[in-house]
Design an enzyme around this catalytic site. Structure first.
Site, mmCIF file in Angstrom:
data_model
loop_
_atom_site.group_PDB
_atom_site.id
_atom_site.type_symbol
_atom_site.label_atom_id
_atom_site.label_comp_id
_atom_site.label_asym_id
_atom_site.label_seq_id
_atom_site.Cartn_x
_atom_site.Cartn_y
_atom_site.Cartn_z
ATOM 1 N N HIS A 47 -4.239 -9.563 3.964
ATOM 2 C CA HIS A 47 -5.664 -9.555 4.265
ATOM 3 C C HIS A 47 -5.992 -10.606 5.328
ATOM 4 O O HIS A 47 -5.322 -11.625 5.423
ATOM 5 C CB HIS A 47 -6.485 -9.858 3.003
ATOM 6 C CG HIS A 47 -6.434 -8.768 1.993
ATOM 7 N ND1 HIS A 47 -6.549 -9.005 0.643
ATOM 8 C CD2 HIS A 47 -6.276 -7.426 2.109
ATOM 9 C CE1 HIS A 47 -6.483 -7.866 -0.019
ATOM 10 N NE2 HIS A 47 -6.310 -6.895 0.850
ATOM 11 N N ARG A 57 -1.282 -2.512 -6.338
ATOM 12 C CA ARG A 57 -1.706 -3.567 -5.412
ATOM 13 C C ARG A 57 -2.729 -4.480 -6.086
ATOM 14 O O ARG A 57 -2.645 -5.698 -5.974
ATOM 15 C CB ARG A 57 -2.281 -2.923 -4.152
ATOM 16 C CG ARG A 57 -2.595 -3.881 -3.043
ATOM 17 C CD ARG A 57 -2.795 -3.082 -1.754
ATOM 18 N NE ARG A 57 -3.405 -3.887 -0.724
ATOM 19 C CZ ARG A 57 -2.775 -4.824 -0.024
ATOM 20 N NH1 ARG A 57 -1.510 -5.079 -0.238
ATOM 21 N NH2 ARG A 57 -3.418 -5.513 0.910
ATOM 22 N N LYS A 90 -2.266 -1.343 7.230
ATOM 23 C CA LYS A 90 -3.650 -0.879 7.329
ATOM 24 C C LYS A 90 -4.414 -1.623 8.418
ATOM 25 O O LYS A 90 -5.135 -1.024 9.198
ATOM 26 C CB LYS A 90 -4.354 -1.037 5.986
ATOM 27 C CG LYS A 90 -5.766 -0.527 5.971
ATOM 28 C CD LYS A 90 -6.393 -0.663 4.603
ATOM 29 C CE LYS A 90 -7.840 -0.218 4.606
ATOM 30 N NZ LYS A 90 -8.462 -0.434 3.308
ATOM 31 N N HIS A 110 -3.442 2.604 -5.715
ATOM 32 C CA HIS A 110 -3.916 1.252 -5.396
ATOM 33 C C HIS A 110 -3.894 0.321 -6.618
ATOM 34 O O HIS A 110 -4.086 -0.881 -6.491
ATOM 35 C CB HIS A 110 -5.321 1.327 -4.802
ATOM 36 C CG HIS A 110 -5.529 0.453 -3.614
ATOM 37 N ND1 HIS A 110 -4.767 0.533 -2.467
ATOM 38 C CD2 HIS A 110 -6.403 -0.538 -3.397
ATOM 39 C CE1 HIS A 110 -5.171 -0.365 -1.606
ATOM 40 N NE2 HIS A 110 -6.167 -1.038 -2.139
ATOM 41 N N ARG A 124 0.855 -1.185 0.000
ATOM 42 C CA ARG A 124 0.000 0.000 0.000
ATOM 43 C C ARG A 124 0.890 1.234 0.000
ATOM 44 O O ARG A 124 2.033 1.195 0.455
ATOM 45 C CB ARG A 124 -0.876 0.014 1.249
ATOM 46 C CG ARG A 124 -1.876 -1.104 1.327
ATOM 47 C CD ARG A 124 -2.609 -1.064 2.678
ATOM 48 N NE ARG A 124 -3.568 -2.138 2.773
ATOM 49 C CZ ARG A 124 -3.319 -3.323 3.328
ATOM 50 N NH1 ARG A 124 -2.130 -3.579 3.845
ATOM 51 N NH2 ARG A 124 -4.253 -4.255 3.374
ATOM 52 N N TYR A 145 -10.168 -7.656 -4.996
ATOM 53 C CA TYR A 145 -9.052 -7.017 -5.685
ATOM 54 C C TYR A 145 -8.788 -7.610 -7.071
ATOM 55 O O TYR A 145 -8.108 -6.999 -7.877
ATOM 56 C CB TYR A 145 -7.766 -7.166 -4.863
ATOM 57 C CG TYR A 145 -7.650 -6.164 -3.749
ATOM 58 C CD1 TYR A 145 -6.749 -5.117 -3.836
ATOM 59 C CD2 TYR A 145 -8.432 -6.266 -2.607
ATOM 60 C CE1 TYR A 145 -6.624 -4.192 -2.814
ATOM 61 C CE2 TYR A 145 -8.320 -5.354 -1.580
ATOM 62 C CZ TYR A 145 -7.418 -4.321 -1.686
ATOM 63 O OH TYR A 145 -7.304 -3.415 -0.675
#
Length: 189
Positions: free
Chosen positions: A165, A142, A72, A139, A41, A174
């Site tokens: 995640h 990613r 995150k 983003h 990120r 994603y």
């Protein structure tokens, strides 16, 4: 606002060419490659110090450890760096006028300060605009990373872990699917 655009291979090459131009090209290219080749990120990239990427012997590490304070989700994780990314980091380091100290930020602004996540995000957005890639953002790299792994047959659990995640459903959001990918999928039969 929709999801960040996932560039095609041709668009990715154009984006790399745009980001690599100018006085700050090596720095910009390194930031872009950390996004695309490690799935980091923008905030994680902005937080990196040279000691995170290079060991005491001056060798680029194969693994990067992100502390819980910079991720995150607030969970520390290990990021694996492939040979291509390690080469990119080494090229960036050799482009510098002096060997950076381990505590020095990886990326430094024109004002010689550490990047904030927001400033780096804006810089990346500018590269997409210059490359003519509408919908691209910090983003996109990613999403490209996760999509490429998924379409290469990598285990969904491994992708989830690499992305940092906690839930597979997050990782699945994603993954980009387009006509080119669907065409290749049916050719497998």
């Amino acid at each position: 606002m929709g999801q960040a655009r996932v560039p095609t291979e041709t668009e990715f090459r154009r984006l790399v060419a745009v980001a690599s131009q100018g006085r700050h090209g090596p720095r910009n290219r390194a930031a872009l490659m950390l996004s695309y080749l490690a799935g980091l990120r923008v905030g994680e990239i902005a937080s990196l110090q040279w000691g995170n990427l290079v060991d005491v012997d001056g060798k680029v590490r194969e693994q990067l450890r992100l502390s819980a304070t910079v991720t995150k989700g607030g969970h520390a994780r290990v990021v694996f760096m492939n040979a291509r990314l390690r080469k990119e980091i080494e090229q960036f380091r050799t482009s510098l006028s002096a060997t950076p100290a381990a505590s020095q930020p990886l990326l430094i602004t024109q004002k010689r300060t550490r990047f904030s996540a927001n400033t780096l995000c804006q810089l990346m957005r500018g590269w997409y605009d210059l490359a003519g890639l509408d919908g691209g953002s910090s983003h996109s790299g990613r999403r490209w990373f996760i999509t490429r792994l998924a379409h290469s047959g990598i285990s969904p659990k491994a992708i989830m872990m690499l992305a940092g995640h906690r839930h597979l459903s997050t990782t699945q959001r994603y993954i980009d699917v387009n006509d080119e990918i669907m065409r290749a999928a049916v050719e497998v039969l």
